[in-house]
Design a protein around this motif. Structure first.
Motif, PDB file in Angstrom:
ATOM      1  N   ILE A  97     -13.888  41.926  20.988  1.00 43.25           N
ATOM      2  CA  ILE A  97     -12.515  41.449  21.219  1.00 43.25           C
ATOM      3  C   ILE A  97     -12.164  41.561  22.697  1.00 43.25           C
ATOM      4  O   ILE A  97     -11.590  40.643  23.284  1.00 43.25           O
ATOM      5  N   TRP A  98     -12.520  42.680  23.309  1.00 43.02           N
ATOM      6  CA  TRP A  98     -12.228  42.852  24.737  1.00 43.02           C
ATOM      7  C   TRP A  98     -12.952  41.809  25.586  1.00 43.02           C
ATOM      8  O   TRP A  98     -12.395  41.292  26.549  1.00 43.02           O
ATOM      9  N   ARG A  99     -14.187  41.521  25.252  1.00 48.88           N
ATOM     10  CA  ARG A  99     -14.934  40.518  26.020  1.00 48.88           C
ATOM     11  C   ARG A  99     -14.276  39.141  25.903  1.00 48.88           C
ATOM     12  O   ARG A  99     -14.126  38.422  26.898  1.00 48.88           O
ATOM     13  N   LEU A 100     -13.873  38.773  24.686  1.00 53.32           N
ATOM     14  CA  LEU A 100     -13.202  37.484  24.497  1.00 53.32           C
ATOM     15  C   LEU A 100     -11.858  37.480  25.223  1.00 53.32           C
ATOM     16  O   LEU A 100     -11.495  36.483  25.852  1.00 53.32           O
ATOM     17  N   HIS A 101     -11.140  38.574  25.150  1.00 51.51           N
ATOM     18  CA  HIS A 101      -9.849  38.677  25.831  1.00 51.51           C
ATOM     19  C   HIS A 101     -10.011  38.455  27.337  1.00 51.51           C
ATOM     20  O   HIS A 101      -9.228  37.730  27.963  1.00 51.51           O
ATOM     21  N   THR A 102     -11.035  39.060  27.911  1.00 49.88           N
ATOM     22  CA  THR A 102     -11.285  38.890  29.344  1.00 49.88           C
ATOM     23  C   THR A 102     -11.556  37.431  29.681  1.00 49.88           C
ATOM     24  O   THR A 102     -11.065  36.910  30.694  1.00 49.88           O
ATOM     25  N   MET A 103     -12.305  36.752  28.832  1.00 52.70           N
ATOM     26  CA  MET A 103     -12.600  35.332  29.058  1.00 52.70           C
ATOM     27  C   MET A 103     -11.333  34.493  28.960  1.00 52.70           C
ATOM     28  O   MET A 103     -11.116  33.578  29.765  1.00 52.70           O
ATOM     29  N   VAL A 104     -10.492  34.793  27.987  1.00 46.80           N
ATOM     30  CA  VAL A 104      -9.259  34.027  27.799  1.00 46.80           C
ATOM     31  C   VAL A 104      -8.308  34.259  28.972  1.00 46.80           C
ATOM     32  O   VAL A 104      -7.655  33.328  29.448  1.00 46.80           O
ATOM     33  N   LYS A 105      -8.221  35.496  29.462  1.00 49.77           N
ATOM     34  CA  LYS A 105      -7.329  35.788  30.596  1.00 49.77           C
ATOM     35  C   LYS A 105      -7.715  34.998  31.842  1.00 49.77           C
ATOM     36  O   LYS A 105      -6.856  34.573  32.600  1.00 49.77           O
ATOM     37  N   ARG A 106      -9.015  34.789  32.067  1.00 52.49           N
ATOM     38  CA  ARG A 106      -9.455  34.049  33.255  1.00 52.49           C
ATOM     39  C   ARG A 106      -9.497  32.550  32.998  1.00 52.49           C
ATOM     40  O   ARG A 106      -9.712  31.772  33.900  1.00 52.49           O
TER      41      ARG A 106
END
Length: 159
Positions: A97-106
């Motif tokens: 989830i954190w990895r996907l969140h980081t991708m979505v934020k950028r």
């Protein structure tokens, strides 16, 4: 005397059974909460990606709009009541989830497909379900499918 020993042994056995049921109920409720909150986070991440302004280029990190408290509370409960295997499956889900969140934020790059990216999180959810079912389900049988949603390459998504 025999009657007193029988009453004492019966109360000890009854107490152990109640404790096991209580723990099982707590673990079951905690697992359900992990699944509910992780599904909610996927919806939030999808909405965050869909609402990204076109004027903000990919690579520019936007502040998150997600309330992480319910998810962190669910993880804390797993750490408190679940066994090591369930907790590790929850931690693996958290990492995805954190990895996907980081991708979505950028912002997703043009070659990154949301439906494909979310499969990584869903895979971790499915693993969590499999681990929890081994412990909580009376049958413990593994599931062959976890949803009826068509695959990301199904024509339904482009029609």
């Amino acid at each position: 005397m025999t009657t007193l020993i029988g009453v004492f042994v019966g109360s000890v056995v009854s107490r152990r059974t109640q404790d096991r049921h209580w723990v099982r109920d707590q673990v079951s409720a905690t697992c359900a909460r992990v699944l509910r909150e992780s599904s909610g986070l996927l919806v939030d991440l999808s909405e965050m990606e869909a609402s990204r302004p076109d004027a903000v280029p990919q690579g520019v990190v936007l502040p998150t709009t997600i309330d992480w408290r319910p998810w962190n509370e669910a993880l804390s409960m797993v750490n408190l009541v679940a066994d090591k295997e369930i907790a590790e499956a929850a931690h693996a889900l958290d990492e995805r989830i954190w990895r996907l969140h980081t991708m979505v934020k950028r912002g997703l790059a043009p070659e990154e497909n949301w439906l494909v990216l979310r499969l990584d999180v869903e895979s971790a959810q499915n693993n969590f379900i499999t681990v929890a079912r081994r412990q909580l389900s009376l049958a413990g049988d593994p599931l062959q499918r976890f949803s009826g949603r068509p695959d990301p390459d199904d024509p339904i998504w482009t029609s």
